[in-house]
Design a protein around this motif. Structure first.
Motif, PDB file in Angstrom:
ATOM      1  N   PRO A  30      17.190   7.896  62.547  1.00 36.29           N
ATOM      2  CA  PRO A  30      18.598   8.955  61.424  1.00 36.29           C
ATOM      3  C   PRO A  30      18.911   8.777  63.225  1.00 36.29           C
ATOM      4  O   PRO A  30      19.252   9.068  63.733  1.00 36.29           O
ATOM      5  CB  PRO A  30      17.933   9.947  60.595  1.00 36.29           C
ATOM      6  CG  PRO A  30      16.875   9.933  61.353  1.00 36.29           C
ATOM      7  CD  PRO A  30      16.154   9.415  61.711  1.00 36.29           C
ATOM      8  N   THR A  31      20.556   8.959  62.797  1.00 39.12           N
ATOM      9  CA  THR A  31      21.510   8.756  64.033  1.00 39.12           C
ATOM     10  C   THR A  31      22.014  10.850  63.379  1.00 39.12           C
ATOM     11  O   THR A  31      23.253  10.580  64.078  1.00 39.12           O
ATOM     12  CB  THR A  31      22.517   8.458  64.109  1.00 39.12           C
ATOM     13  OG1 THR A  31      23.494   7.386  62.996  1.00 39.12           O
ATOM     14  CG2 THR A  31      21.635   6.596  65.418  1.00 39.12           C
ATOM     15  N   SER A  32      22.770  10.874  62.159  1.00 35.98           N
ATOM     16  CA  SER A  32      22.681  12.109  61.424  1.00 35.98           C
ATOM     17  C   SER A  32      21.951  12.694  60.720  1.00 35.98           C
ATOM     18  O   SER A  32      20.933  12.367  60.084  1.00 35.98           O
ATOM     19  CB  SER A  32      24.486  11.644  61.299  1.00 35.98           C
ATOM     20  OG  SER A  32      23.880  10.769  59.807  1.00 35.98           O
ATOM     21  N   ASP A  33      21.787  14.368  60.840  1.00 35.43           N
ATOM     22  CA  ASP A  33      21.217  14.931  59.493  1.00 35.43           C
ATOM     23  C   ASP A  33      22.061  15.309  58.637  1.00 35.43           C
ATOM     24  O   ASP A  33      21.988  17.095  58.622  1.00 35.43           O
ATOM     25  CB  ASP A  33      20.339  15.781  60.087  1.00 35.43           C
ATOM     26  CG  ASP A  33      19.858  16.835  59.485  1.00 35.43           C
ATOM     27  OD1 ASP A  33      19.605  15.865  58.295  1.00 35.43           O
ATOM     28  OD2 ASP A  33      19.096  17.664  59.762  1.00 35.43           O
ATOM     29  N   PRO A  34      23.186  14.702  57.852  1.00 36.66           N
ATOM     30  CA  PRO A  34      23.272  15.391  56.999  1.00 36.66           C
ATOM     31  C   PRO A  34      22.448  16.810  55.458  1.00 36.66           C
ATOM     32  O   PRO A  34      21.485  15.960  54.876  1.00 36.66           O
ATOM     33  CB  PRO A  34      24.492  13.844  55.529  1.00 36.66           C
ATOM     34  CG  PRO A  34      23.180  12.606  55.862  1.00 36.66           C
ATOM     35  CD  PRO A  34      22.469  13.188  57.654  1.00 36.66           C
ATOM     36  N   GLN A  62      23.353  11.167  71.157  1.00 42.70           N
ATOM     37  CA  GLN A  62      22.043  10.007  71.302  1.00 42.70           C
ATOM     38  C   GLN A  62      22.538   9.206  69.582  1.00 42.70           C
ATOM     39  O   GLN A  62      22.213   8.871  69.335  1.00 42.70           O
ATOM     40  CB  GLN A  62      21.033   9.216  71.554  1.00 42.70           C
ATOM     41  CG  GLN A  62      20.542  10.441  72.607  1.00 42.70           C
ATOM     42  CD  GLN A  62      19.193  10.675  73.507  1.00 42.70           C
ATOM     43  OE1 GLN A  62      18.410  11.380  73.021  1.00 42.70           O
ATOM     44  NE2 GLN A  62      18.838   9.425  73.872  1.00 42.70           N
ATOM     45  N   ARG A  63      23.559   8.347  70.150  1.00 43.60           N
ATOM     46  CA  ARG A  63      24.597   7.616  68.442  1.00 43.60           C
ATOM     47  C   ARG A  63      23.688   5.951  68.968  1.00 43.60           C
ATOM     48  O   ARG A  63      24.069   5.411  67.416  1.00 43.60           O
ATOM     49  CB  ARG A  63      25.682   7.077  68.365  1.00 43.60           C
ATOM     50  CG  ARG A  63      26.603   8.471  69.068  1.00 43.60           C
ATOM     51  CD  ARG A  63      26.217   9.017  67.652  1.00 43.60           C
ATOM     52  NE  ARG A  63      26.897   8.312  66.010  1.00 43.60           N
ATOM     53  CZ  ARG A  63      26.455   9.278  65.054  1.00 43.60           C
ATOM     54  NH1 ARG A  63      26.101  10.290  64.708  1.00 43.60           N
ATOM     55  NH2 ARG A  63      27.260   8.402  63.929  1.00 43.60           N
ATOM     56  N   ASN A  64      22.498   5.136  69.879  1.00 47.50           N
ATOM     57  CA  ASN A  64      22.780   3.868  69.453  1.00 47.50           C
ATOM     58  C   ASN A  64      21.704   4.190  69.006  1.00 47.50           C
ATOM     59  O   ASN A  64      20.416   4.874  68.457  1.00 47.50           O
ATOM     60  CB  ASN A  64      22.392   3.606  71.094  1.00 47.50           C
ATOM     61  CG  ASN A  64      20.711   4.333  71.837  1.00 47.50           C
ATOM     62  OD1 ASN A  64      20.908   5.709  71.338  1.00 47.50           O
ATOM     63  ND2 ASN A  64      20.073   4.033  72.537  1.00 47.50           N
ATOM     64  N   ALA A  65      20.692   2.459  68.149  1.00 51.61           N
ATOM     65  CA  ALA A  65      19.675   2.774  67.220  1.00 51.61           C
ATOM     66  C   ALA A  65      18.623   2.499  68.427  1.00 51.61           C
ATOM     67  O   ALA A  65      18.383   2.142  69.360  1.00 51.61           O
ATOM     68  CB  ALA A  65      20.015   1.052  66.927  1.00 51.61           C
ATOM     69  N   HIS A 111       5.970  14.753  64.897  1.00 53.37           N
ATOM     70  CA  HIS A 111       6.339  14.250  66.127  1.00 53.37           C
ATOM     71  C   HIS A 111       8.063  13.513  65.873  1.00 53.37           C
ATOM     72  O   HIS A 111       8.906  13.698  67.219  1.00 53.37           O
ATOM     73  CB  HIS A 111       5.610  13.508  66.636  1.00 53.37           C
ATOM     74  CG  HIS A 111       6.053  12.415  67.860  1.00 53.37           C
ATOM     75  ND1 HIS A 111       6.295  13.240  69.008  1.00 53.37           N
ATOM     76  CD2 HIS A 111       6.190  10.935  68.126  1.00 53.37           C
ATOM     77  CE1 HIS A 111       6.644  12.435  69.770  1.00 53.37           C
ATOM     78  NE2 HIS A 111       6.179  11.419  69.820  1.00 53.37           N
ATOM     79  N   LEU A 112       8.151  12.619  64.890  1.00 53.21           N
ATOM     80  CA  LEU A 112       8.732  11.931  64.704  1.00 53.21           C
ATOM     81  C   LEU A 112      10.379  12.597  64.160  1.00 53.21           C
ATOM     82  O   LEU A 112      11.512  11.675  64.620  1.00 53.21           O
ATOM     83  CB  LEU A 112       9.153  10.587  63.325  1.00 53.21           C
ATOM     84  CG  LEU A 112       7.505   9.215  63.845  1.00 53.21           C
ATOM     85  CD1 LEU A 112       7.117   9.069  62.529  1.00 53.21           C
ATOM     86  CD2 LEU A 112       8.148   8.588  65.050  1.00 53.21           C
ATOM     87  N   VAL A 113      10.112  13.549  63.469  1.00 46.74           N
ATOM     88  CA  VAL A 113      11.328  14.341  62.657  1.00 46.74           C
ATOM     89  C   VAL A 113      11.761  14.932  63.881  1.00 46.74           C
ATOM     90  O   VAL A 113      13.224  14.787  64.516  1.00 46.74           O
ATOM     91  CB  VAL A 113      10.642  15.102  61.780  1.00 46.74           C
ATOM     92  CG1 VAL A 113      11.807  16.263  61.187  1.00 46.74           C
ATOM     93  CG2 VAL A 113      10.566  14.261  60.467  1.00 46.74           C
ATOM     94  N   GLU A 114      11.149  15.929  64.634  1.00 45.95           N
ATOM     95  CA  GLU A 114      11.511  16.105  66.047  1.00 45.95           C
ATOM     96  C   GLU A 114      12.265  15.157  66.910  1.00 45.95           C
ATOM     97  O   GLU A 114      12.914  15.984  67.443  1.00 45.95           O
ATOM     98  CB  GLU A 114      10.325  16.986  66.799  1.00 45.95           C
ATOM     99  CG  GLU A 114      10.047  18.469  66.283  1.00 45.95           C
ATOM    100  CD  GLU A 114      10.956  19.450  65.789  1.00 45.95           C
ATOM    101  OE1 GLU A 114      11.929  19.710  66.601  1.00 45.95           O
ATOM    102  OE2 GLU A 114      11.508  20.754  65.391  1.00 45.95           O
ATOM    103  N   LYS A 115      12.146  14.044  67.649  1.00 41.91           N
ATOM    104  CA  LYS A 115      12.341  13.116  68.018  1.00 41.91           C
ATOM    105  C   LYS A 115      13.483  12.744  67.459  1.00 41.91           C
ATOM    106  O   LYS A 115      14.556  13.044  68.415  1.00 41.91           O
ATOM    107  CB  LYS A 115      11.592  12.032  68.398  1.00 41.91           C
ATOM    108  CG  LYS A 115      12.276  11.052  69.078  1.00 41.91           C
ATOM    109  CD  LYS A 115      11.824  11.214  70.211  1.00 41.91           C
ATOM    110  CE  LYS A 115      12.675   9.738  71.554  1.00 41.91           C
ATOM    111  NZ  LYS A 115      12.343  10.488  73.009  1.00 41.91           N
ATOM    112  N   SER A 116      14.084  12.517  65.973  1.00 43.71           N
ATOM    113  CA  SER A 116      15.355  12.072  65.337  1.00 43.71           C
ATOM    114  C   SER A 116      16.173  13.494  65.349  1.00 43.71           C
ATOM    115  O   SER A 116      17.381  13.189  66.476  1.00 43.71           O
ATOM    116  CB  SER A 116      15.232  12.355  64.476  1.00 43.71           C
ATOM    117  OG  SER A 116      14.431  10.633  63.856  1.00 43.71           O
TER     118      SER A 116
END
Length: 301
Positions: A93-97, A47-50, A34-39
């Motif tokens: 996280p706000t990106s997925d390198p 969405q870049r806001n913290a 759930h947390l990973v999919e939310k990210s």
């Protein structure tokens, strides 16, 4: 050192730690998915806001088992200690390198897609690292043969035989794992055991099992073995899975629509029945450009 500290290896190590607790592992994996999919959803929406949730909230949801912090850190979450009146937080996280979140999502879906007896058996198997290579090889062999045959090959009328060593067969969890995947025992020899795919065997579950094993035992090979190129024996399954990753969290369609025998004992639907988790775990987001130490800018579910 590079190999041991690669994101895929760290994910595998964290999952191994989580699976040491079989009675709570499935629920913990659901929370983490759930947390990973939310990210992923936030990143795809730009969405870049913290945004953060409290570490205590996650700890409660996973049932207090270890490994979740290491898993989230490995895929880009940031765990901050308590500061200025705010509780210890988990920042999204706000990106997925390197597609770490995508890879982790795919692995978690595979583990949750296993029938429960297979997941429970896997929890026993992970303590014996020598099991991985042989099982990976045999399951890959089955999928290659399935790909070479008819698209909807009837595994019961045209079973595929595989052999494993007697030593592997005797390890705790091994025969339960293979039985849960639908393999029937044919013959036990002095040095090897012969099995065949039975009525309960299906391509999707074997694929889930292979991807789970690769992530736990052979992390460095995961992207290579499960590449989405046209020559891959897993092409259609892998592409179906990548489509499911792009869909928003909370949709009720399972990653692969279960039909007939394929739906037996699969947990694919419940992977996405996460509304209870979503409603009881609060996420706090901050406005764009706001300082990370500031107050919450609003709630997001």
């Amino acid at each position: 050192d590079v190999k041991l500290n690669s994101p895929s290896s760290l994910i595998g190590q964290a999952l191994t730690e989580i699976l040491q607790h079989p009675e709570r592992a499935r629920d913990a994996l659901r929370v983490l998915l759930h947390l990973v999919e939310k990210s992923l959803q936030r990143i795809q929406n730009g969405q870049r806001n913290a945004m953060y949730t409290s570490q205590q909230s996650v700890e409660n949801k996973v049932g207090g088992i270890p490994g979740w912090q290491a898993l989230l850190t490995a895929v880009g979450f940031r765990l901050d200690p308590p500061t200025s009146g705010l509780p210890a937080a988990v920042f999204f996280p706000t990106s997925d390198p390197g597609d770490r979140l995508q890879q982790c999502s795919s692995t978690l879906q595979s583990l949750l897609g296993l029938p429960n007896p297979a997941l429970q058996a896997l929890c026993k198997l992970i303590t014996a690292s020598e099991t991985g290579e042989q099982l990976i090889s045999r399951l890959h062999q089955v999928l290659v043969q399935l790909q070479a045959g008819e698209k909807e090959q009837d595994l019961a009328s045209a079973p595929i035989q595989v052999s494993i060593s007697v030593q592997l067969w005797r390890l705790p969890g091994c025969h339960e794992f293979l039985a849960a995947l639908g393999f029937d025992l044919c013959e036990v020899g002095q040095e090897e055991v012969i099995l065949k795919t039975g009525k309960q065997a299906n391509r999707r579950t074997v694929h889930f099992a292979l991807q789970s094993l690769l992530s736990l035992f052979d992390s460095t090979e995961l992207p290579k073995r499960l590449s989405l190129d046209s020559s891959s024996s897993l092409e259609s399954l892998a592409s179906a899975q990548s489509v499911s990753n792009a869909l928003p969290l909370g949709y009720q369609q399972p990653p692969f629509s279960p039909t007939g025998a394929d739906s037996i004992a699969s947990d694919a639907i419940s992977v996405y029945s996460l509304s209870s988790i979503a409603s009881s775990m609060s996420f706090v987001s901050k406005p764009e450009g706001g300082s990370e130490g500031g107050g919450p800018g609003g709630r997001q579910d």
